[in-house]
Design an enzyme around this catalytic site. Structure first.
Site, mmCIF file in Angstrom:
data_model
loop_
_atom_site.group_PDB
_atom_site.id
_atom_site.type_symbol
_atom_site.label_atom_id
_atom_site.label_comp_id
_atom_site.label_asym_id
_atom_site.label_seq_id
_atom_site.Cartn_x
_atom_site.Cartn_y
_atom_site.Cartn_z
ATOM 1 N N HIS A 30 0.838 -1.203 0.000
ATOM 2 C CA HIS A 30 0.000 0.000 0.000
ATOM 3 C C HIS A 30 0.876 1.257 0.000
ATOM 4 O O HIS A 30 1.224 1.760 1.068
ATOM 5 C CB HIS A 30 -0.902 0.004 1.229
ATOM 6 C CG HIS A 30 -1.811 -1.183 1.323
ATOM 7 N ND1 HIS A 30 -1.378 -2.439 1.684
ATOM 8 C CD2 HIS A 30 -3.146 -1.310 1.083
ATOM 9 C CE1 HIS A 30 -2.401 -3.292 1.675
ATOM 10 N NE2 HIS A 30 -3.481 -2.639 1.313
ATOM 11 N N HIS A 261 -3.906 3.123 -3.433
ATOM 12 C CA HIS A 261 -4.145 2.600 -2.080
ATOM 13 C C HIS A 261 -3.457 1.264 -1.823
ATOM 14 O O HIS A 261 -2.675 1.135 -0.887
ATOM 15 C CB HIS A 261 -5.644 2.464 -1.809
ATOM 16 C CG HIS A 261 -5.936 1.762 -0.520
ATOM 17 N ND1 HIS A 261 -5.966 2.416 0.688
ATOM 18 C CD2 HIS A 261 -6.154 0.452 -0.240
ATOM 19 C CE1 HIS A 261 -6.191 1.538 1.650
ATOM 20 N NE2 HIS A 261 -6.315 0.342 1.119
ATOM 21 N N GLU A 406 -18.071 -3.311 24.530
ATOM 22 C CA GLU A 406 -17.291 -4.533 24.718
ATOM 23 C C GLU A 406 -16.016 -4.531 23.875
ATOM 24 O O GLU A 406 -14.927 -4.881 24.344
ATOM 25 C CB GLU A 406 -18.140 -5.761 24.366
ATOM 26 C CG GLU A 406 -19.382 -5.952 25.233
ATOM 27 C CD GLU A 406 -20.573 -5.110 24.794
ATOM 28 O OE1 GLU A 406 -20.497 -4.442 23.733
ATOM 29 O OE2 GLU A 406 -21.598 -5.113 25.501
ATOM 30 N N HIS A 468 -28.483 -14.606 24.769
ATOM 31 C CA HIS A 468 -27.518 -14.396 25.844
ATOM 32 C C HIS A 468 -26.802 -15.677 26.265
ATOM 33 O O HIS A 468 -25.917 -15.632 27.110
ATOM 34 C CB HIS A 468 -28.210 -13.776 27.064
ATOM 35 C CG HIS A 468 -28.507 -12.314 26.886
ATOM 36 N ND1 HIS A 468 -29.216 -11.826 25.816
ATOM 37 C CD2 HIS A 468 -28.164 -11.225 27.628
ATOM 38 C CE1 HIS A 468 -29.311 -10.512 25.909
ATOM 39 N NE2 HIS A 468 -28.682 -10.120 26.991
#
Lengths: 658, 658
Positions: A30, A261, A406, A468
């Site tokens: 890149h 890129h 999280e 859950h």
């Protein structure tokens, strides 16, 4: 001795030349990002970043994170040019080849000066938040003389578009991490094309809304860059500097387009770029005057390092500081008293609660820990031992209210572990390892001591239902290299697992813990049996025909099954398989002794049976749950899914008789 | 016939009463949210939401998503009160008990009117974005008469703090989804306490920065709610309505605190709340006048449904519309011509490229597909078949530039699949299933036909290195229930896998595809062999002693190993194990025939060996990679990790001789 401003563009061109050359030689990589951010990086490494190329582990160095890791040639160029021992120019010639430390993306375990592994977008910046948290905490503990540095980040549009960016900057803004400075490569190009193909966001307004200082600059105007960096440093909030750049700057025909890129520019365009930049040196050669300028760039840092070393020598806390930065546990650190207490007074408690009481024993004697939870403190039982809240007002605190973040929590913990001096642990429900999985993988890849306190580890959580209830999570985590997945069966094993997790200097641990109470099975003091990964909890009394392997909440169920079998005259061992990774690392004799060829091997775990066949063989029996869970009280669910002795023992008998 | 405004507070109290009663009876659940949002929800369901309780599958209904799924009693109350066939009051009495459709969190597969499963925070809103995308697309295709509805979301602070929120609202803002309205339960409380414990964000400013219309209201003032909802509907942008509420509103001592969030209020507080609300009916009883008001709430929707049904009858596109909403493939849809073309002219191409040419055959004959990529279009090869770009200017387009938003893409695809009428597929690198894993799990749990085009499926991607090389991902996805993980070995198998994936009306598929070229192994036309999950690609010539199982890029390697073994007089089958989930569903005789007890079973896959032992047994041989990858050209990596015939055949010979 400052570098002349007029030299800076030449120095930046050295980055461009090396980046083009390396990508061209590898025929892969890149070039666009290193060429676009060469000027900003040059300004940073010559005038702002505090570093000593001869001492990359200096504790009080600024941390530099290339969050846009695909632009790896930027950091390889900088490390080489400023005179780090590695990479050598030969390493750069071997960019992206087997054995070169100059990997496709920067890897913290391959090169000093690469503070963290980047490439998975967004996580570099999120780890930088953790580094900045560790810095503020250690500053609060050890003072300005020993700890007072910044964390710098170069991030691209990808890093800012990822969801984790929201979590990371929300945390940083809330915590007021003023030593965190993000340089955004605002080139308005992604792989698919212009950013306006997929986003219409006002990024600067979003950062401002999240408690950040925001400024901008022309990323190719050194005076303007200088102004912006100074402004960022002066502001007490974390800063975003929007650096307006041209991707692939210097490649006259391709710059500003996504063509630069992720592909080599090609020989013709490289030649045109050399022409445009006035760069006449041979590939991989840096003119000696430019290299000489670069080699002076670290001089202020070298001096600062010397001054700092004097402070350390004079500090009464020198040995404690060095111990913490080395990642050693304090001499005499032990959980033996805690475990002996459990033996003396057995506890029928959930292992999440057992974890809490272990932490109450750990945290007072181990000042290194920084705990927290993603908004489940009372459920994860992660707050214990009288540690204060880590906040903008109290960086000395050791408990982080991460919020409902999280992934951001896990990445921040990686950053803390990589910074050093602290041992992070944090909690959520086991099922939500899915949300944090990208960061858990980087914990493992980067050899980070991060401890994941994952509670509510099975259908035993009950009524919250299938969203859950983890089913496939234990298997999916066990499949990950370099990660300890531990599922203790009682309070003693939980303490043993904490001891083991804290001792892992080079890998992360997932503690899978129950919501529901479990009887204490270990009633005698002695060695840390969990360290074997699996051990025989109960030996067959009658002639052994069965070995039942179980983990966590199912070990007591296995013991119940074994008791019923023994009552029928069938001998059955019970093995608590606390951690398959550690068990697999035992010698063959130990493993064979626990898994004898002449017995029926049965696995019992309230989770996917996937993977257990490596112990049970195809002739064994695998008891588990290979569908999603359901919403009901825990006891009803164990019965519904056949995880009772009444349901299991007949299957064992049938298998023995078949 | 409009409901009297004065009746609305009484109707809202019915929600509060049912929520308190159900949570109390279950001794488990979340009363705070339903009580806090009862007024807003009452306003929505009596004056704005378009629905027909007697026809929950009516295609042009508004979609209602309770993103804050823990507040499930809110939607159960609403469905019961408005007169859906289910839940019954008995179901609500059995809230959170085994067998009740009133699960702890709302499950789309248990109740009509629950448009999606929620609970994992942030995903409900993100799925709503996908629903709103599907609505605009189908509107563009079928016109206002058949498709013209809104998507309403109730979301809490947790949904807004999660990283996926950034991805979801960025996409919605960019796409200008004006039919999407989010009602934010702005109660300033999370589980751990006040929101200011963990966040300092100006949420309204962030949404505004992302292209959203933002307004606010007092969530307990019906006139103000009405004003805000009308304002939201009038604005052409997606709208956020910040509803300032009191969590647990009505519980006099606990309202406004986190104590109401996730626990029963307790008998005394319930009594006090009944007193405060003036609610005298027995538990689970709704006074008949209030129930009667509620049962009229759906009346406008029933009438609208009738009008719409007339439009459908009159439409020349009735059967096509019905086919699409039923999720059936067009009559005569087939990839046979494409496959026959491959047989006639074999292709040595990457399976990502094979996927692209399959899509070129699929997309023109299947208008249902909506493709896309998380900014890796050219790498995932997901754009094919002349489908236009889906954008604010062209909702008729069928290709979505999702941006660097893997999780948001996956959740949006779930929303599209749940909306119906479209078949979404989307791409990223296989390793980044980690980022999207939470949504992949919900694809599986919700029975969504979503097709994940996951390219760069092994170390075969080469130089990008370990952060980009999946190792544990195949195993971790195979451990997930109700998900097809398919790894085709050549262009023919890739087409077969696409055919299978499109036919799965009730489950998602992950296609794991290579970056590198593979030889075409299937050279004869015939049945779709991949549908068996695994099949014998090549039978042993000499007496069979070995069966080699392989997937994807390793099938040709297995064939090479087999050829070397045959040259030594050792017969070896080669089995292409395209999809273990489908193979496991075959009858025992078929499986036994492929895995004969008298042969050495060898698995070969450039990934974790975890899980393969269920086929090879413990006496077999597992060839794979149980560490992280490395950065180098692909060929070097296959050699480095021992994935060559030269490295594998000697291990097989040794095993045969041991």
């Amino acid at each position: 001795m400052t570098i002349e401003p007029a030299r800076l563009p030449l120095m930046a061109n050295a980055i461009r030349a090396l980046s083009m050359d390396a990508v061209e030689a590898a025929n892969s990589g890149h070039p666009g990002m290193p060429m676009g951010m060469a000027d900003v990086a040059t300004a940073l490494f010559t005038g702002h970043l505090k570093y000593d190329p001869g001492a990359p582990h200096w504790a009080d160095r600024d941390r530099f994170v290339l969050s846009a890791g695909h632009g790896s040639m930027l950091i390889y160029s900088l490390l080489y040019l400023t005179g780090y021992a590695a990479p050598t120019i030969e390493d750069i010639r071997n960019f992206r080849q087997l054995g070169s430390p100059c990997a496709g993306h920067p890897e913290n375990f391959l090169l000093d000066g690469v503070e963290c592994t980047t490439g998975p977008l967004g996580q570099g910046l999120a780890m930088a938040v953790g580094m900045a948290m560790a810095e503020r905490h250690l500053n609060a503990v050890f003072g300005d003389d020993l700890v007072n540095h910044r964390t710098w980040v170069i991030a691209g549009d990808g890093c800012l578009m990822e969801g984790i960016n929201h979590e990371a900057i929300g945390l940083a803004g809330h915590l007021g991490l003023g030593h965190l400075n993000v340089l955004w490569d605002d080139n308005r190009i992604t792989i698919d094309g212009a950013t306006d193909l997929s986003t219409s966001e006002d990024i600067k307004a979003r950062y401002a809304a999240t408690g950040w200082h925001v400024t901008e600059c022309d990323g190719h105007d050194f005076a303007d860059i200088e102004r912006a960096l100074n402004e960022a440093k002066a502001d007490p909030r974390p800063s975003l500097v929007a650096c307006r750049t041209l991707i692939g700057k210097g490649a006259p025909n391709k710059q500003g387009t996504s063509a630069t890129h992720g592909s080599p520019l090609g020989g013709a365009e490289v030649a045109a770029a050399r022409e445009a930049l006035g760069w006449t040196a041979a590939p991989f050669e840096i003119p000696s005057d430019i290299l000489s300028d670069w080699r002076m760039a670290g001089e202020p840092g070298r001096r600062a390092h010397g001054t700092w070393a004097g402070h350390l020598e004079a500090s009464p806390r020198k040995s404690e500081f060095e111990r913490r930065m080395a990642g050693d546990l304090p001499a005499g650190f032990t959980l033996d008293d805690h475990i002996n207490g459990l033996i003396a007074a057995p506890q029928k408690i959930a292992t999440r609660k057992a974890s809490e009481i272990a932490l109450a024993a750990i945290n007072p004697q181990l000042p290194d820990t920084i705990g927290g939870s993603a908004d489940l403190t009372g459920s994860n039982n992660t707050l214990a031992g009288g540690i204060g809240t880590f906040s903008k007002e109290n960086y000395a605190g050791r408990y982080v209210y991460y919020g409902i973040r999280e992934f951001g929590m896990a990445a921040a913990m990686n950053g803390m572990a990589l910074h050093g001096g602290v041992i992070p642990y944090g909690g959520t429900f086991l099922v939500f390892t899915d949300y944090a999985r990208g960061a858990i993988r980087l914990s493992a890849l980067q050899h980070c001591r991060v401890i994941y306190v994952m509670t509510h580890d099975s259908i035993g959580l009950g009524e919250d239902g299938p969203t859950h209830q983890p089913i496939e999570h234990l298997a999916s985590l066990r499949a990950m290299p370099n990660l300890l997945v531990m599922r203790p069966a009682d309070a003693v094993e939980t303490a043993e697992c904490w001891q083991i997790a804290l001792e892992q200097k080079d890998r992360p641990t997932v503690l899978a813990l129950t919501r529901q109470n479990l009887p204490q099975l270990r009633l005698e003091a002695g060695e840390n049996l969990s360290a074997r990964g699996g051990y025989r909890l109960k030996a067959a009394e009658a002639a052994r025909k069965v070995v039942i392997l179980a983990t966590g909440s199912e070990v007591s169920l296995a013991a119940e099954c074994a008791a019923q079998l023994e009552a029928s005259g069938i001998g059955a061992d019970v093995v608590s398989m606390v951690c398959t990774e550690l068990f697999d690392a035992q010698d063959a004799a130990y493993r064979a002794e626990l898994l004898p060829a002449d017995a029926l091997i049965v696995s019992v775990e309230a989770a996917s049976t996937f993977g257990w066949q490596r112990y049970t063989g195809t002739a064994g029996l695998n008891i588990g749950i290979d569908s999603f869970g359901a919403s009901a009280p825990a006891g009803d669910l164990f019965a519904h899914f056949g995880l009772t002795a009444e349901a299991i023992v007949p299957q064992i008998l049938q298998k023995l008789n078949s």
